[in-house]
Scaffold this active site. Structure first.
Site, PDB file in Angstrom:
ATOM      1  CG  ASP A 158      -5.318  -8.539  -1.914  1.00  0.00           C
ATOM      2  OD1 ASP A 158      -5.411  -7.423  -2.428  1.00  0.00           O
ATOM      3  OD2 ASP A 158      -4.890  -8.748  -0.760  1.00  0.00           O
ATOM      4  CE  LYS A 213       0.347  -4.175  -5.281  1.00  0.00           C
ATOM      5  NZ  LYS A 213      -0.296  -4.418  -3.996  1.00  0.00           N
ATOM      6  CG  MET A 268       4.994 -13.193  -0.972  1.00  0.00           C
ATOM      7  SD  MET A 268       4.806 -11.441  -0.623  1.00  0.00           S
ATOM      8  CE  MET A 268       5.041 -11.405   1.152  1.00  0.00           C
TER       9      MET A 268
END
Ligand code: SAH
Length: 242
Positions: A33, A55, A166
């Protein structure tokens, strides 16, 4: 022939488990990641196939593409490492990847990692539980599909530390909901950005100000009395006792 889901820990390569580091050094292919630090990837073999499925805006790899990639690499290579920031089963979709591998008949295993949920606060010297201040800790994501469903209102509990992953984008709504739920707007808050990396930065404030703090992702938000603590204060208390 085996895919290992490995927790890379919160940043610094020294914080990986010994088992994780050994597997990384042996892996034929590594799928990682964006959160995984360069220093961790440096533990890999020079000839290992490295695939970044992070991402980033404009370059989106869907979860099903990642699952398919792991299945095909698992069939091709002896040792595949799926490297995830922190712990693979804490908001890492590790469980979903294991299910996909299992369904495809690929042998897999999982190696825990030090989660940023606890190591992040610790980087700022914050114990997430502390006698007399916090009886426990709740770990949640701030990235919910619907922010207006009152989820955070129901999480308001002055006896517990709240750790939000997050949560940067929704920090204003999170603070509003917690205050509506009954938390004092003076409740201490700490935001730890890029913990255990060279970019680490700690911001301390109170709940009322959380929405207007200048902070960026990736960050850990700690809310509760413990967020005002630091190792320095704990040491000062220790020396007052001796
Ligand atoms: N599995 C990971 C969490 C993945 S979700 C773990 O156990 O740590 C991604 C979120 O984790 C980020 O948005 C951020 O909130 C948090 N995070 C991960 N590493 C971090 C770090 N080094 N510093 C600050 N926050 C971090």
């Amino acid at each position: 022939m085996t895919v290992y889901l490995v927790g890379a820990g919160p940043g610094d390569a020294d914080l990986m488990t010994v088992r994780g580091a050994r597997l990384l050094a042996a892996a034929d292919a590594i799928v990682h990641d964006r959160l995984v630090e360069r220093s961790v990837l440096d533990l890999a073999r020079r000839d290992a196939e490295l695939v970044d499925v992070g991402k980033v805006p404009g370059r989106f790899t869907s979860q099903s593409m990642i699952n398919d990639l792991l299945v095909s690499l698992g069939r091709r290579y002896d040792t595949v490492v799926r490297l995830k920031g922190g712990d693979p089963f804490v908001f890492g979709r590790g469980g979903e990847e294991m299910i996909a591998l299992g369904r495809a008949g690929v042998v897999c295993d999982v190696v825990p990692g030090v989660t940023s949920a606890f190591a992040g606060p610790l980087a700022a010297g914050i114990p997430v539980t502390h006698r007399g201040l916090s009886r426990g800790v709740t770990v949640v994501t701030g990235h919910t599909e619907r922010h207006d469903d009152g989820y955070f209102r129901r999480l308001a509990n002055p006896e517990l530390s709240l750790v939000v992953l997050m949560g940067v984008a929704a920090r204003s709504s999170i603070a509003t909901q917690l205050i509506q739920g009954g938390l004092s707007d003076e409740t201490p808050v700490a935001v730890i950005e890029s913990a255990w990396t060279t970019r680490e930065s700690v911001t301390r404030s109170v709940l009322r100000e959380l929405g207007s703090l200048d902070v960026a992702s990736p960050a850990i938000i700690v809310i509760g009395p413990c967020a005002a603590l630091s190792v320095r204060e704990l040491l000062a208390e220790t020396s007052a006792l001796v």
